[in-house]
Write a protein that holds these residues in place. Structure first.
Motif, PDB file in Angstrom:
ATOM      1  N   SER A 135       0.815  -1.221   0.000  1.00  0.00           N
ATOM      2  CA  SER A 135       0.000   0.000   0.000  1.00  0.00           C
ATOM      3  C   SER A 135       0.849   1.271   0.000  1.00  0.00           C
ATOM      4  CB  SER A 135      -0.931   0.007   1.219  1.00  0.00           C
ATOM      5  OG  SER A 135      -0.183  -0.061   2.422  1.00  0.00           O
ATOM      6  N   ASP A 136       2.165   1.148   0.201  1.00  0.00           N
ATOM      7  CA  ASP A 136       3.043   2.318   0.230  1.00  0.00           C
ATOM      8  C   ASP A 136       3.411   2.734  -1.197  1.00  0.00           C
ATOM      9  OD1 ASP A 136       2.981   2.334   2.944  1.00  0.00           O
ATOM     10  OD2 ASP A 136       4.995   1.515   3.238  1.00  0.00           O
ATOM     11  N   VAL A 137       2.989   3.909  -1.592  1.00  0.00           N
ATOM     12  CA  VAL A 137       3.364   4.497  -2.878  1.00  0.00           C
ATOM     13  C   VAL A 137       4.211   5.727  -2.565  1.00  0.00           C
ATOM     14  CG1 VAL A 137       2.557   5.499  -5.037  1.00  0.00           C
ATOM     15  CG2 VAL A 137       1.235   3.670  -3.923  1.00  0.00           C
ATOM     16  N   PRO A 138       5.523   5.694  -2.832  1.00  0.00           N
ATOM     17  CA  PRO A 138       6.405   6.792  -2.429  1.00  0.00           C
ATOM     18  C   PRO A 138       5.928   8.170  -2.868  1.00  0.00           C
ATOM     19  CG  PRO A 138       7.718   4.926  -3.119  1.00  0.00           C
ATOM     20  CD  PRO A 138       6.294   4.573  -3.417  1.00  0.00           C
ATOM     21  N   ALA A 139       5.517   8.324  -4.120  1.00  0.00           N
ATOM     22  CA  ALA A 139       5.076   9.635  -4.603  1.00  0.00           C
ATOM     23  C   ALA A 139       3.857  10.121  -3.824  1.00  0.00           C
ATOM     24  CB  ALA A 139       4.762   9.566  -6.091  1.00  0.00           C
ATOM     25  N   ARG A 140       2.948   9.220  -3.531  1.00  0.00           N
ATOM     26  CA  ARG A 140       1.732   9.586  -2.803  1.00  0.00           C
ATOM     27  C   ARG A 140       2.053   9.975  -1.359  1.00  0.00           C
ATOM     28  NH1 ARG A 140      -2.546   5.065  -3.211  1.00  0.00           N
ATOM     29  NH2 ARG A 140      -2.212   5.586  -5.418  1.00  0.00           N
ATOM     30  N   ARG A 141       2.942   9.213  -0.720  1.00  0.00           N
ATOM     31  CA  ARG A 141       3.322   9.513   0.661  1.00  0.00           C
ATOM     32  C   ARG A 141       4.099  10.827   0.752  1.00  0.00           C
ATOM     33  NH1 ARG A 141       3.499   5.911   4.653  1.00  0.00           N
ATOM     34  NH2 ARG A 141       5.689   6.241   5.190  1.00  0.00           N
ATOM     35  N   LEU A 142       4.960  11.073  -0.221  1.00  0.00           N
ATOM     36  CA  LEU A 142       5.700  12.331  -0.247  1.00  0.00           C
ATOM     37  C   LEU A 142       4.758  13.525  -0.408  1.00  0.00           C
ATOM     38  CD1 LEU A 142       8.771  11.287  -2.403  1.00  0.00           C
ATOM     39  CD2 LEU A 142       8.916  12.292  -0.116  1.00  0.00           C
ATOM     40  N   TYR A 143       3.793  13.398  -1.309  1.00  0.00           N
ATOM     41  CA  TYR A 143       2.855  14.505  -1.516  1.00  0.00           C
ATOM     42  C   TYR A 143       2.001  14.741  -0.275  1.00  0.00           C
ATOM     43  CZ  TYR A 143      -0.991  17.308  -3.238  1.00  0.00           C
ATOM     44  OH  TYR A 143      -1.926  18.304  -3.384  1.00  0.00           O
ATOM     45  N   CYS A 144       1.577  13.671   0.384  1.00  0.00           N
ATOM     46  CA  CYS A 144       0.791  13.813   1.610  1.00  0.00           C
ATOM     47  C   CYS A 144       1.601  14.528   2.678  1.00  0.00           C
ATOM     48  CB  CYS A 144       0.352  12.437   2.107  1.00  0.00           C
ATOM     49  SG  CYS A 144      -0.671  12.466   3.594  1.00  0.00           S
ATOM     50  N   PHE A 145       2.879  14.178   2.786  1.00  0.00           N
ATOM     51  CA  PHE A 145       3.751  14.833   3.754  1.00  0.00           C
ATOM     52  C   PHE A 145       3.928  16.319   3.438  1.00  0.00           C
ATOM     53  CE2 PHE A 145       8.275  16.130   4.372  1.00  0.00           C
ATOM     54  CZ  PHE A 145       8.196  16.400   5.733  1.00  0.00           C
ATOM     55  N   PHE A 146       4.300  16.629   2.202  1.00  0.00           N
ATOM     56  CA  PHE A 146       4.593  18.013   1.841  1.00  0.00           C
ATOM     57  C   PHE A 146       3.335  18.895   1.867  1.00  0.00           C
ATOM     58  CE2 PHE A 146       8.489  16.257  -0.291  1.00  0.00           C
ATOM     59  CZ  PHE A 146       9.395  16.952   0.489  1.00  0.00           C
ATOM     60  N   SER A 147       2.210  18.365   1.429  1.00  0.00           N
ATOM     61  CA  SER A 147       0.990  19.179   1.399  1.00  0.00           C
ATOM     62  C   SER A 147       0.521  19.531   2.809  1.00  0.00           C
ATOM     63  CB  SER A 147      -0.118  18.450   0.630  1.00  0.00           C
ATOM     64  OG  SER A 147      -0.428  17.207   1.229  1.00  0.00           O
ATOM     65  N   THR A 148       0.598  18.580   3.739  1.00  0.00           N
ATOM     66  CA  THR A 148       0.189  18.870   5.116  1.00  0.00           C
ATOM     67  C   THR A 148       1.228  19.735   5.824  1.00  0.00           C
ATOM     68  OG1 THR A 148       1.135  16.730   5.783  1.00  0.00           O
ATOM     69  CG2 THR A 148      -1.240  16.818   5.363  1.00  0.00           C
ATOM     70  N   LEU A 149       2.510  19.580   5.479  1.00  0.00           N
ATOM     71  CA  LEU A 149       3.545  20.443   6.042  1.00  0.00           C
ATOM     72  C   LEU A 149       3.346  21.873   5.565  1.00  0.00           C
ATOM     73  CD1 LEU A 149       6.177  20.957   7.580  1.00  0.00           C
ATOM     74  CD2 LEU A 149       7.425  20.242   5.513  1.00  0.00           C
TER      75      LEU A 149
END
Length: 281
Positions: A135-149
């Motif tokens: 279920s880990d998609v690096p691009a998706r996890r990175l975007y979730c991190f940066f958008s909430t940051l």
């Protein structure tokens, strides 16, 4: 950039890799403490925080609280988030001054909009580029991190994320998702010609784009410890500039050099720099 066989990201997920044994290293290994503290000092320089007033900062991947110790010494307040229970337990045992939160940065930064004046991260973001389960998609996890940051920072604030990218493709993946989330900025590389001292800092701006600070060049400190020394107590880190007399010529020169590293415009040094002027009548 480190080879694949030496990278901790390939040893398992971070919550398992950073176990009690690893946490102990971040408390007792004086060389590791020194490196972590120096990278934190550089990250704070690149944040360009207002002088003379405390700021409220977020520390992503705070670990055992070494970065937080330096933040506190500089007179700022902070909140740390980390996925490793062992590292957070080590931070609690050391009575760090910041507030601690256990969480996965790949699932987002769980804070209200505009909560922080800045953000730093030391050696954490590259972990999001690896998939430890289907279920880990690096691009998706990175975007979730940066958008909430981006949301958690006040407008105009900066985030400085020190990282160890495996290759140029991984660095491009990280910067692309940061830009997609709304950030501007770029990568500052310190000591680009040094194999051991080379460091990458992703400098992100949550407001209007500004000039990117210059990376450090030349020869890094030659007196860095070549061996790891273990001790039962945390080795204190004291900045050299604390031994300088305030308003002295050496103090002024050090401050001007620090501003140059932050990318600020500074007048050239002359024989009159730091000169004490007679009182006016």
């Amino acid at each position: 950039m480190a080879s694949r066989r030496r990278r901790p990201e390939y040893c398992g997920p971070p919550e398992l890799f950073y176990n009690e044994n690893e946490a102990r290293k971040y408390v007792r290994n004086s060389r590791m403490i020194d490196i972590q503290t120096k990278m934190t000092e550089r990250a704070l320089e690149l944040l360009c925080l207002p002088e003379g007033q405390p700021s409220y900062l977020l520390d992503i991947g705070c670990g055992s609280g070494l970065s937080g110790d330096y933040i506190s010494e500089e007179g700022h307040y902070w909140v740390g988030i980390d996925i490793s229970s062992a590292m957070l337990d080590a931070a609690l045992d050391r009575d760090t001054e910041g507030d601690l939160l256990r969480g996965d940065m790949g699932q987002g930064v769980p804070f209200r909009p505009g909560s922080f004046d800045g953000c730093i991260s030391i050696s954490a973001v590259q972990w999001l580029c690896n998939a430890n389960k289907k279920s880990d998609v690096p691009a998706r996890r990175l975007y979730c991190f940066f958008s909430t940051l981006y949301s958690a920072l006040v407008r105009g604030a900066r985030a400085v994320l020190q990282l160890y990218p495996e290759n140029s493709e991984q660095l491009e993946l990280i910067t692309t998702q940061a830009t997609r989330a709304g950030f501007t900025g770029g990568v500052v590389v310190d000591y680009p010609n040094s194999a051991k001292a080379k460091k990458f800092y992703l400098c992100l701006f949550s407001g209007p784009s500004t000039s990117l600070p210059q990376g450090l060049t030349g020869n890094p400190d030659a007196d860095q410890a070549s061996e790891s020394i273990f001790t039962s107590e945390r080795a204190p880190y004291k900045k050299a500039r604390r031994d300088l007399v305030k308003k002295s010529r050496e103090w002024v020169l050090e401050k001007k050099e620090r501003h140059r590293r932050q990318g600020k415009e500074v007048r050239p040094d002359t024989q009159y720099t730091g000169r004490k002027r007679k009182p006016r009548f």
